[in-house]
Design an enzyme around this catalytic site. Structure first.
Site, PDB file in Angstrom:
ATOM      1  N   ASP A 177       0.830  -1.210   0.000  1.00  0.00           N
ATOM      2  CA  ASP A 177       0.000   0.000   0.000  1.00  0.00           C
ATOM      3  C   ASP A 177       0.868   1.265   0.000  1.00  0.00           C
ATOM      4  OD1 ASP A 177      -2.385   1.429   0.088  1.00  0.00           O
ATOM      5  OD2 ASP A 177      -3.227   0.253   1.721  1.00  0.00           O
ATOM      6  N   GLU A 214      -0.582   1.789  -5.168  1.00  0.00           N
ATOM      7  CA  GLU A 214      -0.374   3.237  -4.957  1.00  0.00           C
ATOM      8  C   GLU A 214      -1.495   4.048  -5.599  1.00  0.00           C
ATOM      9  OE1 GLU A 214      -0.159   4.112  -8.302  1.00  0.00           O
ATOM     10  OE2 GLU A 214       1.427   5.589  -7.870  1.00  0.00           O
ATOM     11  N   TRP A 215      -2.635   3.392  -5.860  1.00  0.00           N
ATOM     12  CA  TRP A 215      -3.899   4.023  -6.256  1.00  0.00           C
ATOM     13  C   TRP A 215      -3.817   4.790  -7.581  1.00  0.00           C
ATOM     14  CZ3 TRP A 215      -2.689   6.757  -1.170  1.00  0.00           C
ATOM     15  CH2 TRP A 215      -2.720   5.843  -0.111  1.00  0.00           C
ATOM     16  N   GLY A 216      -2.836   4.454  -8.418  1.00  0.00           N
ATOM     17  CA  GLY A 216      -2.726   5.119  -9.715  1.00  0.00           C
ATOM     18  C   GLY A 216      -2.138   6.511  -9.625  1.00  0.00           C
ATOM     19  N   ASP A 236      -9.838   3.683  -3.721  1.00  0.00           N
ATOM     20  CA  ASP A 236     -10.553   2.492  -3.243  1.00  0.00           C
ATOM     21  C   ASP A 236     -11.961   2.391  -3.810  1.00  0.00           C
ATOM     22  OD1 ASP A 236      -8.315   2.170  -1.758  1.00  0.00           O
ATOM     23  OD2 ASP A 236      -9.320   2.166   0.197  1.00  0.00           O
TER      24      ASP A 236
END
Ligand code: GLA
Length: 678
Positions: A177, A214-216, A236
């Site tokens: 994460d 890393e959520w883009g 998320d």
């Protein structure tokens, strides 16, 4: 780690001819006309891992950090994978998310499993899962602490020792994460852990799949193919239609970056968690599969319904996701929320998703040539949710329910001869009726096959007390290729029918030349409506036909509070407070029945002050299918802007808010003082 020869990245590109035909047919959107997808460029990890998208389970979407995330749950899921046939269907990884550890490392700097949740420790869980032929995944953050408020230890600065601990426990998968990353360069953080995992697994001989989370934020699709096996492309997911849809739209354009060993990850599945309908969950699962996304079940299978198991266990859809060619599907067209998304399969077939983003049933259509198949007299067409095979002369089309997806696998092979012809069942005309008044509906049954259909018939039935009468033929002894049985019906709802949505049922049956009987049915959703009052009405007080909203419900006379009904605040734009109007959240659509009797819509529109500075939206007014007024992109910094539209002769007026092309985050949009004059 096992080293396999580099995979040849050769990919066939949909022919320029097909693209030309599409243009001519007026079907193509800019997405379809963009450069054809390129083969992924650059090196990959090339370690033979994740050659198809990882499949398994992760607890996060169902439990977050609640106490039910524990050893019993993880073991229970592993048991169910085996007993319910999910392991046989391909689900393999059982993954632990945040909160498995204690907040403090031990005196040697080692991670300590939470003794309440995992009294036997992680090694014992790994052994349990391995004994069932499954694999274990774990989670930590590329930061000093994980994302949870309690602050569990992250691996930044501890990469080698933590990776070694995971490898020693027998861990097979790491989700890494992005919280508390101290501003250290993402590429550096994620590459250090890659090297640490490689070093650790070389010692133990147990390879580890590496999931970058890393959520883009740093466009990992551009640099992470030789860092991890998959990378999150978005923030998320949550268990709502709006969240799923916005993630889907962000992940679709990234098709060119995916391939064996390198997957776009639009986040884990919400199927079964209760916030969407089964139709919506089938769309979620269909589209994740067409996008070659990791399929990580995010619901507690110990409590799952049969419908949930049917969706997650659909082997024909799983085969789409797991196709060894590894091509993510691409968008062929998306006009008006009617999406055609096409995935090329290794056997040359194409999987075609007809996905209806809108809140009402839509006809969605394409052709075998447009999806890239060679010219042929006919094609096999397999319906992957109905598990039925047909043949089509080339047309691929269906009436798709609101928020639904029809998934076909289409092949140019000779096996089509054995299949019955496909047919399309549809309804034309307005599904809006005023109680007590007769309305005409037309239904069509069209033979899409090369072969004729015989003994074709249709029947339409209404709710108790309704009159439904055919005024033309309801059967045809022979329906040749491409021909339609067209039937008109007069439908009347009893005069005292309250306004609302009512389902009629359209049934049809026909036979193939070999006598095989095919039956089809289509729910026909109609709305009983009331004509709007004469004069000027506040839209915040009028009944709407349908309303769709990004977060929570659309609100009357307050702003949008994002979750429960009635949780908004007084509508406020640029400091001005309004007593009436509509408070919505992008993407939003509200439809009003105007029955061809109204003239104008007016409003002061803008982004509500309540969300600080980040909201950007645009407002549109539609009269039936035509956009009649719109703003440019409005931001929190702008005062309310007057917007008005001539809606004369419109049956339905639509108020629409889009996201300003930057995602729906913080997009609280107000139709302040909105009025309709009739
Ligand atoms: C982040 C991730 C989620 C989940 C949580 C756990 O938000 O994106 O998928 O792992 O952290 O805290």
């Amino acid at each position: 780690m096992r080293h396999l020869p580099a995979r040849k990245a050769g990919r066939r590109v949909v022919g320029a001819l097909a693209a030309g035909l599409l243009c001519a047919a007026g079907l193509a959107t800019p997405a379809a006309m963009a450069a054809p997808p390129r083969a992924p460029a650059g090196p990959t990890l090339d370690d033979g891992l994740a050659l198809t998208p990882p499949m398994g389970f992760n607890n996060w979407n169902s439990t977050h950090c609640r106490a039910e995330f524990n050893e019993a749950m993880v073991k229970g899921i592993a048991d169910i994978f085996v007993s319910k046939g999910l392991k046989a269907a391909g689900y393999e990884y059982v993954n632990l998310d945040d909160c498995w550890a204690l907040p403090e490392r031990d005196a040697d700097g080692k991670l300590v499993p939470d003794p309440v949740r995992f009294p036997s420790g992680i090694k014992a869980i790994a052994d349990y899962v391995h004994a069932k032929g499954l694999k274990l995944g774990i989670y930590t953050s590329a930061g000093t602490k994980t994302c949870n408020r309690a602050g569990f230890p992250g691996a930044l600065g501890h990469e080698y020792s933590d990776a070694q601990q995971f490898a020693d426990w027998g861990v097979d998968y790491l989700k890494y994460d992005n919280c508390n990353n101290q501003g250290v360069d993402a590429k550096l953080r994620y590459t250090t852990m890659r090297d640490a995992l490689r070093a650790a697994s070389e010692k133990t001989g147990r390879p580890i799949v590496y999931s970058i989370c890393e959520w883009g934020q740093n466009k990992p699709w551009e640099w992470a193919a030789d860092v991890g096996h998959l990378w999150r492309t978005t923030g998320d997911i949550s268990d709502s239609w709006g969240s799923m849809l916005s993630i889907l739209k962000k992940n679709l354009p990234l098709a060119q970056y995916a391939g064996p060993g390198r997957w776009n990850d639009p986040d884990m599945l919400e199927v079964g968690n209760g916030g969407m309908t089964d139709t919506e969950y089938r769309t979620h699962f269909s589209m994740w599969s067409v996008m070659s996304a990791p399929l990580l079940i995010g619901t507690d299978l110990r409590k799952a319904s049969d419908a949930t198991f049917d969706i997650l266990g659909n082997k024909e859809v799983i085969a789409v996701d797991q196709d060894p060619l590894g091509k993510q599907g691409t968008v062929l067209s998306s006009e008006g929320g009617r999406w055609v998304v096409v995935k090329e399969m290794r056997d040359g077939s194409r999987v075609v998703a007809l996905f209806n983003e809108t809140g009402s049933a839509q006809r969605i259509a394409t052709t075998a040539e447009a999806v890239g198949l060679p010219k042929a007299p006919a094609y096999s067409l397999r319906d992957l949710w109905q598990h039925k095979g047909f043949e089509t002369a080339g047309q691929i089309s269906a009436s798709v329910p609101a928020h639904g997806t029809v998934l076909f696998r289409v092949s140019a092979d000779r096996r089509w001869v054995k299949n019955p012809p496909a047919a399309e069942l549809a309804v034309q005309g307005s599904a809006l009726l005023e109680a007590g008044k007769q309305t005409v509906l037309t239904t069509t049954l069209t033979d899409l096959g090369r072969a004729p259909a015989t003994r074709a018939s249709v029947a339409l039935t209404g709710p108790e007390g309704w009159t439904v009468r055919a005024t033309s033929g309801t059967s045809a002894p022979l329906l040749p290729s491409g021909r339609t049985l067209r039937t008109t019906w007069k439908v009347t709802a009893p005069a005292d029918t309250p306004p609302g949505s009512y389902d009629l049922s359209l049934e049809s049956a026909y036979r193939s030349l070999t006598g095989q009987r095919i039956s089809m049915s289509l729910p026909v959703t109609t709305s009983v409506v009331v004509a709007p009052p004469t004069g000027t009405s506040a839209l915040g007080d009028l009944q709407w036909l349908t309303a769709a909203n990004g977060f929570g419900p659309a609100e009357r006379n307050t702003s949008n509070g994002e979750s429960a009904a009635g949780d908004g605040h007084p509508i406020t734009i640029g400091g001005a407070v309004y007593a009436s109007g509509l408070g919505v959240h992008a993407e939003s659509t509200i439809d009003y029945y105007t029955g061809k009797t109204c003239e104008t819509v007016t409003a002061d529109v803008g982004v509500d002050d309540e969300k600080g500075t980040r909201g950007t939206v645009s407002f549109e007014i539609w009269a039936d299918g035509t956009k009649v007024a719109s703003t440019g992109i409005l931001t929190n910094a702008m005062p309310a802007q007057p917007l008005s539209a001539d809606v004369t002769a419109a049956q339905v007026v639509r108020l629409r808010v889009t996201d300003g092309a930057d995602g729906i985050d913080s997009d609280h949009a107000d139709w302040a003082d909105a009025k309709l004059s009739c």
